[in-house]
Design a protein around this motif. Structure first.
Motif, PDB file in Angstrom:
ATOM      1  N   SER A  43       0.830  -1.210   0.000  1.00 32.06           N
ATOM      2  CA  SER A  43       0.000   0.000   0.000  1.00 32.06           C
ATOM      3  C   SER A  43       0.858   1.252   0.000  1.00 32.06           C
ATOM      4  O   SER A  43       0.558   2.223  -0.696  1.00 32.06           O
ATOM      5  CB  SER A  43      -0.930   0.011   1.206  1.00 32.06           C
ATOM      6  OG  SER A  43      -1.819  -1.071   1.151  1.00 32.06           O
ATOM      7  N   LEU A  47       0.966   4.184  -2.885  1.00 30.81           N
ATOM      8  CA  LEU A  47       0.774   5.607  -2.609  1.00 30.81           C
ATOM      9  C   LEU A  47       1.921   6.438  -3.168  1.00 30.81           C
ATOM     10  O   LEU A  47       1.705   7.489  -3.760  1.00 30.81           O
ATOM     11  CB  LEU A  47       0.630   5.848  -1.110  1.00 30.81           C
ATOM     12  CG  LEU A  47      -0.694   5.436  -0.479  1.00 30.81           C
ATOM     13  CD1 LEU A  47      -0.626   5.605   1.031  1.00 30.81           C
ATOM     14  CD2 LEU A  47      -1.826   6.245  -1.052  1.00 30.81           C
ATOM     15  N   ASP A  51       1.673   9.203  -6.185  1.00 31.87           N
ATOM     16  CA  ASP A  51       2.119  10.584  -6.005  1.00 31.87           C
ATOM     17  C   ASP A  51       3.136  10.974  -7.074  1.00 31.87           C
ATOM     18  O   ASP A  51       3.095  12.082  -7.611  1.00 31.87           O
ATOM     19  CB  ASP A  51       2.722  10.792  -4.625  1.00 31.87           C
ATOM     20  CG  ASP A  51       1.678  10.801  -3.522  1.00 31.87           C
ATOM     21  OD1 ASP A  51       0.480  10.940  -3.855  1.00 31.87           O
ATOM     22  OD2 ASP A  51       2.054  10.662  -2.353  1.00 31.87           O
TER      23      ASP A  51
END
Length: 63
Positions: A43, A47, A51
């Motif tokens: 996870s 992320l 980004d």
């Protein structure tokens, strides 16, 4: 706080876990803990990659 736990502290924690959960449950608990860490790691990678993709898209739109 966890930095102050040395090898003797870890051994004591493992012995207490062995007494509480028993030898049959420890592999299951370890497996579940490992799966949880793996999911967290995946996870976090997702992320970060999301980004980075957004930043690149924003830079391309500005140029």
């Amino acid at each position: 706080m966890l930095q102050n736990i040395g090898i003797p502290g870890l051994i004591i924690i493992l012995v207490i876990a062995l007494i509480i959960f028993g030898p049959a449950k420890l592999p299951e608990i370890g497996r579940a803990f490992g799966n949880t860490l793996r999911e967290f790691k995946n996870s976090a990678k997702d992320l970060v990659s999301t980004d980075e993709k957004e930043e690149k898209a924003n830079q391309n739109n500005k140029a």
